[in-house]
Design an enzyme around this catalytic site. Sequence first.
Site, PDB file in Angstrom:
ATOM      1  N   GLY A   1      -6.159  -9.456  38.537  1.00  0.00           N
ATOM      2  CA  GLY A   1      -6.745 -10.227  37.427  1.00  0.00           C
ATOM      3  C   GLY A   1      -7.856  -9.431  36.761  1.00  0.00           C
TER       4      GLY A   1
ATOM      5  CB  SER B   1      -6.416  -7.792  32.008  1.00  0.00           C
ATOM      6  OG  SER B   1      -6.170  -9.169  32.168  1.00  0.00           O
ATOM      7  NE  ARG B   2      -7.694 -13.636  30.357  1.00  0.00           N
ATOM      8  CZ  ARG B   2      -6.370 -13.597  30.525  1.00  0.00           C
ATOM      9  NH1 ARG B   2      -5.706 -12.505  30.173  1.00  0.00           N
ATOM     10  NH2 ARG B   2      -5.730 -14.623  31.035  1.00  0.00           N
TER      11      ARG B   2
ATOM     12  N   GLY C   1     -17.890   6.642  33.197  1.00  0.00           N
ATOM     13  CA  GLY C   1     -17.761   7.791  34.108  1.00  0.00           C
ATOM     14  C   GLY C   1     -16.939   7.499  35.349  1.00  0.00           C
TER      15      GLY C   1
ATOM     16  CB  VAL D   1      -0.380 -11.818  41.768  1.00  0.00           C
ATOM     17  CG1 VAL D   1      -1.354 -10.814  41.190  1.00  0.00           C
ATOM     18  CG2 VAL D   1      -0.613 -13.212  41.196  1.00  0.00           C
TER      19      VAL D   1
ATOM     20  CE1 TYR E   1      -8.181 -22.363  39.345  1.00  0.00           C
ATOM     21  CE2 TYR E   1      -9.911 -23.951  39.862  1.00  0.00           C
ATOM     22  CZ  TYR E   1      -9.525 -22.666  39.526  1.00  0.00           C
ATOM     23  OH  TYR E   1     -10.482 -21.677  39.375  1.00  0.00           O
ATOM     24  CB  ALA E   2      -8.470 -28.770  43.904  1.00  0.00           C
TER      25      ALA E   2
ATOM     26  CE  LYS F   1      -8.874 -20.337  42.189  1.00  0.00           C
ATOM     27  NZ  LYS F   1      -8.821 -18.875  42.267  1.00  0.00           N
TER      28      LYS F   1
ATOM     29  CB  ILE G   1     -18.106 -17.948  35.627  1.00  0.00           C
ATOM     30  CG1 ILE G   1     -18.363 -18.264  37.111  1.00  0.00           C
ATOM     31  CG2 ILE G   1     -18.691 -16.597  35.223  1.00  0.00           C
ATOM     32  CD1 ILE G   1     -19.792 -18.321  37.548  1.00  0.00           C
TER      33      ILE G   1
END
Length: 250
Positions: A16, A18-19, A57, A67, A158-159, A162, A191
């Site tokens: 994950g 990519s963003r 760098g 996945v 989702y819960a 997780k 977030i």
Amino acid sequence: MLSTRYLEGQVALVTGASRGLGRAIAQELAAQGASIAAVARSADALAATLESVRAAGGTAEAFPVDVADSAAVDAMVDQANTRFGKIDILVNNAGITRDGLLMRMKTEDWDTVINTNLKGAFHFTRPVGRLMVKQRAGRIVNISSVVGLMGNAGQANYAASKAGLIGFSKSVAREFASRGITCNVVCPGFIETDMTKGLGEELQKKLLEKIPLQRLGQPDDIAGVVAFLCSPAASYITGQIITVDGGMVM
Ligand code: NAP
């Protein structure tokens, strides 16, 4: 005390990447000296992560894969191992939501979320774990969510994914501990990323009332904790859940 660039010479595989959180995690691990195997479905989307790591760098290569596709993940891990010679750090971060109230939730939405968020972590931990067991060292960090601890109306799939990651991680921690491999969980709160954008102002205001630190989290708030868990300072920490949510869940 942590020295600077404490991951010099190490290789980190971040899903994950990519963003959002994954990109910030890849950037932070690279800033600490790790070479990055960056995973997401879209090679185009990974290009921006590679660019930012390289501009600072660092070293990063893209490995586009779903996945949820076990055979493709096995082949991809092989490619990354051939390219870099080893994998020291695995961050299972790829995740999606398909929200809806339980009574109307489509089986397809249940399966897609579980197959990506939970089964995806299994698909990576198995082949990468084999490599880590051989080298008798490794760090695994799984990105769960406060929703996995508290539940959330409209997010049963989702819960469950997780919360499943937490049980999975504690089992992996116990299974791999004798080989010098740690496995820990980070549970982000709210977030600011693509996953959470588009919430109305009203909902944001309500959320902020529940966050003692009175701000939404930023991807770097999570990346720093993941990097710490991969650092020498965290060598005696395994099977733990670190909640990074501004104090929302205590
Ligand atoms: P995001 O911005 O939507 O990014 C999700 C990442 O996962 C993207 O790189 C995406 O790339 C990748 N991905 C999705 N499905 C995939 C698949 N089947 N195979 C490979 N890669 C896949 O999400 P985020 O906010 O950064 O969240 C990252 C993780 O943190 C997730 O596990 C999420 O559940 C967790 N989390 C986030 C929050 C939050 O507030 N943002 C809170 C708690 C937990 P492609 O689409 O190109 O594949």
